[in-house]
Design an enzyme around this catalytic site. Structure first.
Site, PDB file in Angstrom:
ATOM      1  N   HIS A 112      42.835  49.828  60.649  1.00 41.58           N
ATOM      2  CA  HIS A 112      42.521  50.138  59.246  1.00 41.58           C
ATOM      3  C   HIS A 112      41.189  49.509  58.889  1.00 41.58           C
ATOM      4  O   HIS A 112      40.857  48.432  59.388  1.00 41.58           O
ATOM      5  CB  HIS A 112      43.619  49.599  58.310  1.00 41.58           C
ATOM      6  CG  HIS A 112      43.580  50.230  56.960  1.00 41.58           C
ATOM      7  ND1 HIS A 112      42.808  49.739  55.940  1.00 41.58           N
ATOM      8  CD2 HIS A 112      44.178  51.352  56.491  1.00 41.58           C
ATOM      9  CE1 HIS A 112      42.957  50.526  54.879  1.00 41.58           C
ATOM     10  NE2 HIS A 112      43.774  51.503  55.176  1.00 41.58           N
ATOM     11  N   GLU A 138      50.398  55.261  58.425  1.00 45.83           N
ATOM     12  CA  GLU A 138      50.691  56.575  58.988  1.00 45.83           C
ATOM     13  C   GLU A 138      51.788  56.548  60.048  1.00 45.83           C
ATOM     14  O   GLU A 138      52.459  57.548  60.272  1.00 45.83           O
ATOM     15  CB  GLU A 138      49.416  57.178  59.600  1.00 45.83           C
ATOM     16  CG  GLU A 138      48.258  57.329  58.637  1.00 45.83           C
ATOM     17  CD  GLU A 138      48.448  58.426  57.613  1.00 45.83           C
ATOM     18  OE1 GLU A 138      49.553  58.549  57.061  1.00 45.83           O
ATOM     19  OE2 GLU A 138      47.493  59.171  57.373  1.00 45.83           O
TER      20      GLU A 138
HETATM   21  N1  ACO Z   1      43.020  52.892  68.642  1.00 41.71           N
HETATM   22  C1  ACO Z   1      42.132  52.417  69.542  1.00 41.71           C
HETATM   23  N2  ACO Z   1      41.019  51.745  69.196  1.00 41.71           N
HETATM   24  C2  ACO Z   1      40.799  51.558  67.884  1.00 41.71           C
HETATM   25  C3  ACO Z   1      41.684  52.014  66.903  1.00 41.71           C
HETATM   26  C4  ACO Z   1      42.832  52.711  67.320  1.00 41.71           C
HETATM   27  N3  ACO Z   1      43.720  53.189  66.448  1.00 41.71           N
HETATM   28  N4  ACO Z   1      41.203  51.696  65.698  1.00 41.71           N
HETATM   29  C5  ACO Z   1      40.046  51.056  65.899  1.00 41.71           C
HETATM   30  N5  ACO Z   1      39.809  50.972  67.224  1.00 41.71           N
HETATM   31  C6  ACO Z   1      38.664  50.350  67.875  1.00 41.71           C
HETATM   32  C7  ACO Z   1      37.413  51.176  67.650  1.00 41.71           C
HETATM   33  O1  ACO Z   1      37.249  52.152  68.657  1.00 41.71           O
HETATM   34  C8  ACO Z   1      36.332  50.127  67.671  1.00 41.71           C
HETATM   35  O2  ACO Z   1      36.005  49.830  68.991  1.00 41.71           O
HETATM   36  P1  ACO Z   1      34.454  49.572  69.397  1.00 41.71           P
HETATM   37  O3  ACO Z   1      34.041  48.377  68.579  1.00 41.71           O
HETATM   38  O4  ACO Z   1      34.536  49.316  70.859  1.00 41.71           O
HETATM   39  O5  ACO Z   1      33.720  50.812  69.004  1.00 41.71           O
HETATM   40  C9  ACO Z   1      37.027  48.902  67.082  1.00 41.71           C
HETATM   41  O6  ACO Z   1      38.433  49.086  67.272  1.00 41.71           O
HETATM   42  C10 ACO Z   1      36.761  48.731  65.622  1.00 41.71           C
HETATM   43  O7  ACO Z   1      37.129  49.907  64.958  1.00 41.71           O
HETATM   44  P2  ACO Z   1      36.329  50.529  63.747  1.00 41.71           P
HETATM   45  O8  ACO Z   1      35.905  51.887  64.142  1.00 41.71           O
HETATM   46  O9  ACO Z   1      35.293  49.608  63.216  1.00 41.71           O
HETATM   47  O10 ACO Z   1      37.437  50.647  62.693  1.00 41.71           O
HETATM   48  P3  ACO Z   1      37.250  51.448  61.374  1.00 41.71           P
HETATM   49  O11 ACO Z   1      37.467  50.475  60.306  1.00 41.71           O
HETATM   50  O12 ACO Z   1      35.995  52.227  61.295  1.00 41.71           O
HETATM   51  O13 ACO Z   1      38.382  52.526  61.553  1.00 41.71           O
HETATM   52  C11 ACO Z   1      40.311  53.758  61.387  1.00 41.71           C
HETATM   53  C12 ACO Z   1      39.543  52.557  60.837  1.00 41.71           C
HETATM   54  C13 ACO Z   1      39.469  55.029  61.229  1.00 41.71           C
HETATM   55  C14 ACO Z   1      41.596  53.903  60.578  1.00 41.71           C
HETATM   56  C15 ACO Z   1      40.617  53.508  62.906  1.00 41.71           C
HETATM   57  O14 ACO Z   1      41.377  52.324  63.040  1.00 41.71           O
HETATM   58  C16 ACO Z   1      41.338  54.687  63.536  1.00 41.71           C
HETATM   59  O15 ACO Z   1      40.685  55.632  63.965  1.00 41.71           O
HETATM   60  N6  ACO Z   1      42.712  54.651  63.610  1.00 41.71           N
HETATM   61  C17 ACO Z   1      43.450  55.760  64.160  1.00 41.71           C
HETATM   62  C18 ACO Z   1      43.614  56.879  63.108  1.00 41.71           C
HETATM   63  C19 ACO Z   1      44.558  56.509  61.984  1.00 41.71           C
HETATM   64  O16 ACO Z   1      45.617  55.909  62.209  1.00 41.71           O
HETATM   65  N7  ACO Z   1      44.166  56.876  60.746  1.00 41.71           N
HETATM   66  C20 ACO Z   1      44.946  56.598  59.537  1.00 41.71           C
HETATM   67  C21 ACO Z   1      44.368  55.439  58.764  1.00 41.71           C
HETATM   68  S1  ACO Z   1      45.354  54.978  57.370  1.00 41.71           S
HETATM   69  C22 ACO Z   1      44.830  56.064  56.162  1.00 41.71           C
HETATM   70  O17 ACO Z   1      43.705  56.454  56.063  1.00 41.71           O
HETATM   71  C23 ACO Z   1      45.831  56.557  55.203  1.00 41.71           C
END
Ligand code: ACO
Length: 372
Positions: free
Chosen positions: A247, A306
């Protein structure tokens, strides 16, 4: 420059506070723990909306007003649309139907939008199942009535309560992407219907409200608890994100995940959830958290809303392709509150961009201008 606007404060709000460090969500002075499973969705709408319209929004008046609005919304459904709209993804069919509603900034417009989001989603599900849309019952609670409209039969008290808890849990959540989009539209002076349509469009992406369907796809692909670790490691090796984890704001567990897990356990106690499914989900959650911690030790990646949304909505018999539209049934209340709050500031949201393209004269024109 900050590509994702992390940490940028773009609005003052009295509506909700997302404390990502403490894992706490507060809606207008009430913590999610105090609301989920205790307040009805209609009461939470009154909590969010009061003070943002020309008339007071009283909790006791909301259930009948929303019931009447469901009848009005149902009257706008045209059976001849069933075939074309059933062929679209439910969230896209909902977007097409909501686009027909008149715009406005008053309480009747707000009620119509909330009612229509539920009634239209239910109608689309009936059409997709080859049935026809049912008539709402104006005196029923909103969650129970919408579930009946979608399923074609009266839900149990536990099922209705579970959907109500879900709608309350997702009603508002700070300046998430869809709420920000709704506020931008509202800041231009466009009406609530326009703001809600844009909110819905932002919600549908898999990084925001489109994740719960893929959560179930992941559980199905894993199949059994002992296959979880290998499957998850392979997905992470391919550079995929695990749906339902991580998140932007929470650095600890998303409190909404626990609220929904609680609702799911109650449903399971009443026999409404298969024990095997729940056990598989818990095993996948444990394995996913361990893998994410091992791979990203510097970043807390916890279960988000989610993951348990997916299990709860599945247990209610709702098809996974409709989960984003069902999310919108709750979040529409927050979009409307934020749109009104933003519109009342009278301030247009208009940030700047940093131009990084070529300077004039440094590139050859594709076509020379022709003399007039
Ligand atoms: N699975 C694997 N790796 C992840 C995940 C995940 N679910 N979430 C973050 N990471 C990784 C990223 O790839 C990133 O790696 P890097 O630094 O090597 O590039 C690192 O963790 C940091 O992640 P960010 O991209 O900075 O996290 P951000 O805050 O932008 O993303 C998000 C948040 C979009 C929700 C992300 O965690 C994600 O894609 N999750 C999966 C989709 C999901 O569950 N969405 C629902 C969110 S809740 C809502 O909106 C109601």
């Amino acid at each position: 420059m900050n590509e994702g606007l992390e940490g940028v404060v773009a609005a003052r709000t009295v509506l909700s506070d997302v404390d990502g460090a403490a894992g706490r969500l507060v809606l207008r002075g009430q913590s999610l723990d105090a609301l989920a499973g205790r307040w009805r969705f209609e009461q939470v709408l009154a909590l969010l909306w009061d003070g943002f319209f020309d008339v007071p929004v009283e909790a006791h008046a909301m259930p009948p007003a929303l019931g009447r609005a469901r009848l009005e919304a149902a009257a706008l459904l045209r059976p001849e649309d069933a075939q074309a709209l059933a062929a679209l993804a439910p969230v896209d069919a909902l977007r097409a139907l909501l686009a027909r509603l008149p715009d406005g900034d008053d309480l009747p417009t707000a009620l119509r939008l909330v009612a229509a989001t539920g009634v239209f989603t239910a109608a689309v599900l009936r059409w997709r199942a080859g049935g026809s849309a049912l008539a709402p019952q104006a005196d029923a609670p909103h969650a129970a009535d919408v579930l009946r409209l979608a399923q074609g039969r009266a839900p149990t008290a536990q099922q209705a309560a579970a959907l109500d808890t879900y709608l309350v849990t997702v009603a508002d959540h700070g300046l998430n992407a869809s709420t920000f989009a709704a506020r931008v539209v509202a800041s231009t002076g466009a009406g609530l219907a326009s703001a809600v349509l844009v909110g819905l469009s932002a919600l549908k992406g898999p990084l925001h409200g489109g994740a719960p369907g893929p959560v179930l796809d992941m559980l199905d692909a894993i199949g059994s608890a002992d296959a979880a670790d290998d499957w998850l490691q392979a997905a992470l090796d391919r550079g995929e994100r695990l749906m339902g984890f991580g998140h932007r704001i929470y650095r600890v567990r998303d409190p909404r995940a626990d609220a929904l897990k609680g609702a799911l356990r109650q449903l399971a106690a009443a026999g409404g959830v298969g024990g095997e499914r729940l056990a598989l989900a818990e095993a996948v959650e444990r394995a996913a958290l361990a893998s994410l911690q091992a791979r990203k030790p510097g970043r807390v990646l916890e279960t988000n809303v989610e993951f348990y949304t997916a299990l709860l909505l599945e247990a209610l018999g709702l098809p996974r392709e409709a989960f984003t539209a069902v999310f919108a049934m709750g979040r529409v209340g927050g979009w409307i509150a934020h749109a009104r709050e933003q519109a009342r500031t009278g301030r247009l949201i208009r940030p700047q961009s940093l131009y990084v393209g070529p300077a004039p004269g440094s590139v050859r024109a594709v076509a020379e201008p022709q003399p007039a």
